[in-house]
Write a protein that holds these residues in place. Structure first.
Motif, PDB file in Angstrom:
ATOM      1  N   ILE A 158      42.446  36.338  43.976  1.00 43.65           N
ATOM      2  CA  ILE A 158      43.582  37.090  43.877  1.00 43.65           C
ATOM      3  C   ILE A 158      44.516  36.157  43.456  1.00 43.65           C
ATOM      4  CG2 ILE A 158      44.485  38.850  44.348  1.00 43.65           C
ATOM      5  CD1 ILE A 158      42.282  39.549  45.917  1.00 43.65           C
ATOM      6  N   PRO A 159      45.324  35.935  42.429  1.00 44.75           N
ATOM      7  CA  PRO A 159      46.299  35.262  42.853  1.00 44.75           C
ATOM      8  C   PRO A 159      47.822  35.622  43.999  1.00 44.75           C
ATOM      9  CG  PRO A 159      46.308  36.495  40.818  1.00 44.75           C
ATOM     10  CD  PRO A 159      45.745  36.528  41.681  1.00 44.75           C
ATOM     11  N   ALA A 160      47.847  34.214  43.889  1.00 42.79           N
ATOM     12  CA  ALA A 160      49.260  34.307  45.513  1.00 42.79           C
ATOM     13  C   ALA A 160      50.696  35.736  45.147  1.00 42.79           C
ATOM     14  CB  ALA A 160      49.955  32.956  45.915  1.00 42.79           C
ATOM     15  N   ASP A 161      50.630  35.532  43.657  1.00 44.74           N
ATOM     16  CA  ASP A 161      52.128  36.861  43.192  1.00 44.74           C
ATOM     17  C   ASP A 161      51.453  38.496  43.221  1.00 44.74           C
ATOM     18  OD1 ASP A 161      50.619  36.332  41.593  1.00 44.74           O
ATOM     19  OD2 ASP A 161      52.537  36.336  40.082  1.00 44.74           O
ATOM     20  N   GLY A 162      49.967  38.806  43.346  1.00 43.59           N
ATOM     21  CA  GLY A 162      49.356  39.304  43.792  1.00 43.59           C
ATOM     22  C   GLY A 162      48.341  39.633  42.671  1.00 43.59           C
ATOM     23  N   GLY A 163      47.653  40.706  41.576  1.00 49.42           N
ATOM     24  CA  GLY A 163      47.666  41.201  40.531  1.00 49.42           C
ATOM     25  C   GLY A 163      45.701  41.380  40.765  1.00 49.42           C
ATOM     26  N   ALA A 164      45.070  41.235  39.107  1.00 48.04           N
ATOM     27  CA  ALA A 164      43.971  41.548  39.033  1.00 48.04           C
ATOM     28  C   ALA A 164      43.278  40.501  40.064  1.00 48.04           C
ATOM     29  CB  ALA A 164      43.370  42.147  38.117  1.00 48.04           C
ATOM     30  N   PRO A 165      41.864  40.733  39.908  1.00 50.42           N
ATOM     31  CA  PRO A 165      41.229  39.489  40.429  1.00 50.42           C
ATOM     32  C   PRO A 165      40.578  38.788  39.213  1.00 50.42           C
ATOM     33  CG  PRO A 165      39.970  41.632  41.037  1.00 50.42           C
ATOM     34  CD  PRO A 165      41.848  41.837  40.652  1.00 50.42           C
ATOM     35  N   GLN A 166      40.346  37.502  39.542  1.00 46.52           N
ATOM     36  CA  GLN A 166      39.322  37.741  38.537  1.00 46.52           C
ATOM     37  C   GLN A 166      37.850  36.178  38.811  1.00 46.52           C
ATOM     38  OE1 GLN A 166      40.997  37.621  35.188  1.00 46.52           O
ATOM     39  NE2 GLN A 166      41.773  38.303  36.528  1.00 46.52           N
ATOM     40  N   PRO A 167      37.783  36.890  38.115  1.00 43.57           N
ATOM     41  CA  PRO A 167      35.919  35.547  38.502  1.00 43.57           C
ATOM     42  C   PRO A 167      36.067  34.123  38.593  1.00 43.57           C
ATOM     43  CG  PRO A 167      35.989  36.724  36.771  1.00 43.57           C
ATOM     44  CD  PRO A 167      37.365  37.023  36.648  1.00 43.57           C
ATOM     45  N   VAL A 168      35.758  33.617  39.619  1.00 44.61           N
ATOM     46  CA  VAL A 168      35.537  32.270  39.857  1.00 44.61           C
ATOM     47  C   VAL A 168      34.275  31.325  39.307  1.00 44.61           C
ATOM     48  CG1 VAL A 168      38.054  31.328  40.564  1.00 44.61           C
ATOM     49  CG2 VAL A 168      36.055  32.397  42.242  1.00 44.61           C
ATOM     50  N   ILE A 169      33.000  32.340  39.716  1.00 44.26           N
ATOM     51  CA  ILE A 169      32.207  31.495  40.276  1.00 44.26           C
ATOM     52  C   ILE A 169      31.182  32.478  39.951  1.00 44.26           C
ATOM     53  CG2 ILE A 169      30.075  30.466  41.138  1.00 44.26           C
ATOM     54  CD1 ILE A 169      32.302  29.386  43.627  1.00 44.26           C
ATOM     55  N   THR A 170      30.461  32.830  38.739  1.00 43.00           N
ATOM     56  CA  THR A 170      29.362  34.401  38.628  1.00 43.00           C
ATOM     57  C   THR A 170      28.114  33.778  38.934  1.00 43.00           C
ATOM     58  OG1 THR A 170      29.558  32.969  36.213  1.00 43.00           O
ATOM     59  CG2 THR A 170      31.436  35.256  37.430  1.00 43.00           C
ATOM     60  N   ASP A 171      27.679  32.624  38.550  1.00 40.74           N
ATOM     61  CA  ASP A 171      26.025  32.575  39.231  1.00 40.74           C
ATOM     62  C   ASP A 171      24.776  32.748  39.854  1.00 40.74           C
ATOM     63  OD1 ASP A 171      27.470  30.098  39.451  1.00 40.74           O
ATOM     64  OD2 ASP A 171      26.037  28.884  38.672  1.00 40.74           O
ATOM     65  N   PHE A 172      25.979  33.473  41.283  1.00 43.27           N
ATOM     66  CA  PHE A 172      24.824  33.218  42.584  1.00 43.27           C
ATOM     67  C   PHE A 172      23.930  34.621  42.365  1.00 43.27           C
ATOM     68  CE2 PHE A 172      28.294  29.980  44.715  1.00 43.27           C
ATOM     69  CZ  PHE A 172      27.402  29.992  45.633  1.00 43.27           C
ATOM     70  N   THR A 173      23.377  34.706  43.008  1.00 44.49           N
ATOM     71  CA  THR A 173      22.838  35.996  43.680  1.00 44.49           C
ATOM     72  C   THR A 173      23.036  37.466  44.942  1.00 44.49           C
ATOM     73  OG1 THR A 173      20.564  35.339  43.510  1.00 44.49           O
ATOM     74  CG2 THR A 173      20.511  36.999  44.416  1.00 44.49           C
ATOM     75  N   GLN A 174      23.600  36.463  45.992  1.00 39.45           N
ATOM     76  CA  GLN A 174      24.250  37.053  47.293  1.00 39.45           C
ATOM     77  C   GLN A 174      24.969  36.271  47.803  1.00 39.45           C
ATOM     78  OE1 GLN A 174      24.600  40.561  46.351  1.00 39.45           O
ATOM     79  NE2 GLN A 174      22.419  41.965  47.144  1.00 39.45           N
ATOM     80  N   PRO A 175      25.928  35.665  46.906  1.00 38.49           N
ATOM     81  CA  PRO A 175      27.985  34.700  47.458  1.00 38.49           C
ATOM     82  C   PRO A 175      27.684  35.529  49.207  1.00 38.49           C
ATOM     83  CG  PRO A 175      28.551  36.294  45.819  1.00 38.49           C
ATOM     84  CD  PRO A 175      27.657  36.612  45.474  1.00 38.49           C
ATOM     85  N   ASN A 176      28.433  34.559  50.197  1.00 32.30           N
ATOM     86  CA  ASN A 176      28.517  35.258  51.209  1.00 32.30           C
ATOM     87  C   ASN A 176      29.514  34.470  51.749  1.00 32.30           C
ATOM     88  OD1 ASN A 176      27.644  36.239  53.319  1.00 32.30           O
ATOM     89  ND2 ASN A 176      26.459  37.139  52.919  1.00 32.30           N
ATOM     90  N   GLY A 177      29.331  33.427  52.694  1.00 32.43           N
ATOM     91  CA  GLY A 177      30.584  32.874  53.155  1.00 32.43           C
ATOM     92  C   GLY A 177      31.410  32.181  52.385  1.00 32.43           C
ATOM     93  N   LEU A 178      32.205  31.478  52.633  1.00 29.67           N
ATOM     94  CA  LEU A 178      32.989  31.128  51.794  1.00 29.67           C
ATOM     95  C   LEU A 178      34.190  30.231  53.036  1.00 29.67           C
ATOM     96  CD1 LEU A 178      35.360  32.631  49.356  1.00 29.67           C
ATOM     97  CD2 LEU A 178      34.665  33.478  51.347  1.00 29.67           C
TER      98      LEU A 178
END
Length: 301
Positions: A158-178
């Motif tokens: 999510i950009p610092a100034d708000g707005g729609a979220p953007q996908p940055v990584i799309t090849d996980f089965t179930q992404p969890n902690g980061l």
């Protein structure tokens, strides 16, 4: 069971051999998402199936912080000291303002609802990064059963100034902690897809951060007991990860330095305490703490 499992001499510099693992809370259904607030000397964490958020302080122990949590999971602080939370029930990432009101930061993308935001971090520039697996919509235990509307389980920004979220990584089965490395040049993400598919490797992956996205994804470390869930970096870039048998600690080069053995399956961790050198551990039905010779990257921010 001994407390420590030393695999590399460097691990000795990160622990106190005479420290004790203390259980400071119990009776939870599935404890998750710990976050420390230095100004109030307070730990907040989620009890997901119980539909509540808990507070711990040294003076009062564990008390209820939010009775109706909308099935909160991961929590973090932003640079202004506000609570940012992933809610399975709302299928959203929300921020609690200083006056107690809540602001929805993200709940959909291109008109379709998110899956069930799981864990979240805020970069120093104010951008919010979160994972969105399907755990909260698989059943009515940790959210509300529903069919996914997104095409996959992604890592979002999510950009610092708000707005729609953007996908940055799309090849996980179930992404969890980061979590980010101390200089924020690296982003670590846990793959927990083996929870439902044993063919998915239990790995932590690392990516080079470039601008508003990432590149050069590769495996960083393998969890040899269970799967990785919550992860944190310390000030020296060592990575601390939850696992079935406790907390696994990896050097910046991916070498397993050692383990802190815990008698319950660990879901998540965070550094806190007056000097930042206490490791708080959410583990199934309990909250634990142990003194370590490390502190969170960016401490005390």
């Amino acid at each position: 069971m001994t407390l420590y499992d030393l695999r590399d001499p460097r691990f000795a510099g990160l622990i106190h051999r005479n420290a004790q693992l203390r259980q400071i809370g119990s009776g939870f259904e599935w404890a998750e998402g710990p976050v420390w607030f230095p100004l109030s000397q307070m730990l907040l964490f989620s009890d997901i199936p119980a539909h509540r958020m808990m507070r711990w302080t040294a003076e009062s122990g564990c008390t209820i912080f939010r009775e109706d949590s909308d099935y909160s999971n991961g929590n973090t602080r932003d640079p202004q000291g506000r609570l940012v939370t992933c809610h399975h029930g709302l299928r959203a990432v929300c921020r609690t303002e200083h006056d107690g009101s809540r602001t929805v930061l993200a709940d959909s993308y291109q008109g379709k609802r998110l899956n069930s935001p799981n864990d979240v971090v805020v970069r120093s520039d104010g951008s919010v990064w979160f994972t969105d697996p399907t755990y909260g919509i698989l059943s009515d235990l940790e959210g509300y059963r529903a069919d996914p509307e997104q095409r996959g389980s992604y890592v979002w920004r999510i950009p610092a100034d708000g707005g729609a979220p953007q996908p940055v990584i799309t090849d996980f089965t179930q992404p969890n902690g980061l979590c980010f490395s101390p200089d924020e040049s690296l982003l670590y993400v846990a793959e927990s897809g083996s929870s439902h598919d044993p063919g998915v490797p239990s790995v932590i992956r690392v990516f080079d951060v470039q601008g508003d996205g990432v590149t050069n994804g590769r495996d960083f470390a393998v969890i040899d007991r269970g799967l990785p869930d919550g992860i944190r970096c310390d000030t020296n870039g060592n990575l601390w990860s939850s696992a079935a048998d406790g907390v696994h600690v990896f050097a910046p080069d991916g070498t397993l330095l050692g383990k802190i053995n815990v008698p319950e399956v660990v879901s998540n961790i965070c550094f806190g305490g007056p000097r930042g050198n206490r490791l708080f551990i959410t583990a199934t039905t309990s909250l634990y703490v142990v003194a370590v010779n490390a502190a969170a990257a960016g401490w005390p921010g």
